[in-house]
Enzyme design. Structure first.
Site, PDB file in Angstrom:
ATOM      1  N   GLY A 263      -4.247 -15.922   4.618  1.00 58.14           N
ATOM      2  CA  GLY A 263      -2.933 -16.564   4.546  1.00 58.14           C
ATOM      3  C   GLY A 263      -2.901 -18.050   4.308  1.00 58.14           C
ATOM      4  O   GLY A 263      -1.828 -18.611   4.031  1.00 58.14           O
ATOM      5  N   GLU A 297      -9.942 -13.598   6.773  1.00 61.88           N
ATOM      6  CA  GLU A 297      -9.770 -12.834   5.521  1.00 61.88           C
ATOM      7  C   GLU A 297      -9.081 -13.688   4.465  1.00 61.88           C
ATOM      8  O   GLU A 297      -7.992 -13.359   3.999  1.00 61.88           O
ATOM      9  CB  GLU A 297      -8.912 -11.592   5.788  1.00 61.88           C
ATOM     10  N   GLY A 299      -8.007 -15.146   0.952  1.00 64.28           N
ATOM     11  CA  GLY A 299      -8.013 -14.758  -0.460  1.00 64.28           C
ATOM     12  C   GLY A 299      -7.641 -15.958  -1.318  1.00 64.28           C
ATOM     13  O   GLY A 299      -8.484 -16.617  -1.910  1.00 64.28           O
ATOM     14  N   ARG A 300      -6.345 -16.261  -1.319  1.00 67.33           N
ATOM     15  CA  ARG A 300      -5.813 -17.311  -2.183  1.00 67.33           C
ATOM     16  C   ARG A 300      -6.538 -18.644  -2.044  1.00 67.33           C
ATOM     17  O   ARG A 300      -6.832 -19.313  -3.035  1.00 67.33           O
ATOM     18  CB  ARG A 300      -4.328 -17.521  -1.829  1.00 67.33           C
ATOM     19  N   CYS A 368      11.307  -9.261 -22.837  1.00 65.41           N
ATOM     20  CA  CYS A 368      12.765  -9.131 -22.943  1.00 65.41           C
ATOM     21  C   CYS A 368      13.433  -9.049 -21.567  1.00 65.41           C
ATOM     22  O   CYS A 368      14.102  -8.060 -21.250  1.00 65.41           O
ATOM     23  CB  CYS A 368      13.082  -7.892 -23.745  1.00 65.41           C
TER      24      CYS A 368
END
Ligand code: LLP
Length: 442
Positions: A263, A297, A299-300, A368
């Site tokens: 996080g 944990e 990630g980002r 579109c």
């Protein structure tokens, strides 16, 4: 909250300010935008656009910075890279070589982590709906820990492990009921979210787990959300988890590990963001002297700043009210702006564009849907057709969330290492798009 809340374009950092805050990117007066030692224009010329480009050096240095902060705080803590952020084998393998374990959320991610060389004992499996075949795989591979999210899942796992003649090491993922993360789509630690075991039910379920065949309860896990830019929710959650662990221990059960989740946010818009040292401090404040192994944990934080999405300008369209820069990347490639109203820096690649005067433009893709908009009223140079731009901080939740919508083949992926680079996934071809489609006999 800053990255997901609607932002005032007047407060946007300029391309130059964005580059000043990112040490893997620099604007060279002759060669234009470089990622580490590689000219992004050279990659675009050879591979085309849109193309994801990742810096192996940034992956390594960010992992080392995180691991170093944990060590400096005196914590026994193991980062497990949250594979969902970028599941390319080369990315997982680069982090694994630095010592990262893996946090996986599907049988597919579990197999990717193994394939990339993460030892099974360093794999943690999270997720609210692991299927029986997925649990069987986790048990057969004897992975380090399974983070169980409900009493129902615990019963399923007990049956699966018993049938296999194994004992699964289990942490209970507890929902601490705190508010975190800028966007409700990625906040996970509130009582109303689908994730985790209700805080008040966790101690009893831990005791129950200890009675189940095939289950060895070893710890408590939590994960409160993503793109968190404030340490306060972590402090709240960790304090609640520490109290819970004491309660469980007082009842006579062993708790060996606490998994603090992921996080940690990144400064997409150059906003103030917490450092790994800050997070390590919050972990230490809650868990010091508890004689427990800690895990994370992320990630980002590890992979986001390591990647850019390179795109070319198709055309610039002037309407009576706006300038639209239409690029050849779209929401099928990078969905975050359309899905979460996320802000990504957009920087020209050419050294000539880098010094041209700025004026506002909406940057859009060719799909579109009006949602196919990357930026509104962004201050950018004129950008003629063919001009290259880089979308910054695209290493996390970029390529993994892409789709072939509008029959747009998946973009190529490149990894830069120093002054060398490798195509780590060639661009999908149009033929690839229908390679597995079957026409029923008519
Ligand atoms: N652990 C668990 C159990 C998770 O659910 C997540 C992310 C992580 C770790 C890693 O979180 P991170 O350190 O990356 O924040 N697609 C969204 C983000 C979704 C995050 C989902 N869970 C986005 O593009 O912002």
């Amino acid at each position: 909250m800053a990255t997901h809340a609607p932002t005032d374009p007047a407060d946007d950092p300029s391309p130059a300010e964005l580059l000043a805050g990112r040490n893997n990117l620099r604007m060279h007066a002759m060669d234009g935008l470089m990622l580490d030692g590689v000219k992004l224009s050279a990659i675009a010329r050879e591979v085309g656009t849109p193309t994801w480009v990742y810096s192996a050096g940034t992956l390594r240095s960010r992992y080392q910075a995180l691991a170093g902060a944990l060590k400096d705080a005196g914590l026994d803590a193991q980062p497990h890279y949250a594979v969902k952020a970028n599941d390319h084998l080369a990315v997982i393998a680069t982090l694994a070589r630095e010592g990262a374990g893996a946090d996986v959320v599907s049988g597919g991610e579990l197999r990717r982590a193994l394939k990339a060389g993460v030892p099974a004992k360093h794999i943690v499996y999270s997720g609210v709906g692991k299927s029986v075949p997925e649990l069987r795989l986790a048990v057969a591979e004897d992975i380090g820990q399974i983070n169980v999210e409900s009493a129902e899942e615990l019963a399923m796992l007990s049956a699966v492990a018993t049938a296999a003649g194994r004992v699964a090491r289990v942490a209970l993922r507890v929902n601490p009921d705190v508010e975190a993360g800028g966007n409700s789509k990625i906040s996970t630690g509130r009582a109303t979210d689908k994730f985790g075991i209700a805080y008040d039910a966790a101690a009893a379920l831990y005791a129950h787990a200890a009675t189940l065949p095939g289950i060895q309860p070893v710890g408590i896990a939590t994960h409160i959300g993503s793109q968190i830019l404030d340490l306060a929710p972590y402090r709240d959650a960790f304090a609640r988890i520490a109290t819970l662990v004491r309660t469980i221990r007082d009842a006579g059960y062993k708790v060996e590990s606490i998994d603090c989740g992921g996080g940690l946010g990144i400064p997409y818009r150059n906003e103030p963001a917490p450092s790994p040292a800050g997070l390590a401090g919050a972990m230490k404040a809650a868990f010091h002297n508890m004689d427990v192994r800690l895990a994370l944990e992320p990630g980002r934080w590890l992979v986001g700043p390591a990647g850019v999405l390179l795109a070319s300008v198709v055309l610039t369209k002037q309407t009576p009210v706006k300038r639209f820069v239409v690029v050849d990347a779209a929401m099928n490639d990078l969905v975050r702006p359309a899905m979460y109203e996320s802000w990504h820096g957009i920087v020209p690649v050419s050294p000539v564009d880098a010094v041209a005067p700025l004026s506002p433009a909406d940057v859009v893709g060719p799909i579109c849907e009006s949602g196919d908009t990357f930026a509104k009223e962004r201050a950018l140079p004129p950008l003629a057709p063919g001009a290259l731009v880089a979308f910054l901080d695209a290493g996390a939740y970029g390529a993994v969330m892409s789709s072939p919508y509008n029959a747009r083949p998946r973009a190529a992926e490149v990894m830069v290492d120093g002054d060398r680079w490798t195509v780590i996934r060639p661009r999908q071809t149009i033929d690839d798009l229908w390679a597995n489609e079957v026409l029923p006999a008519s």
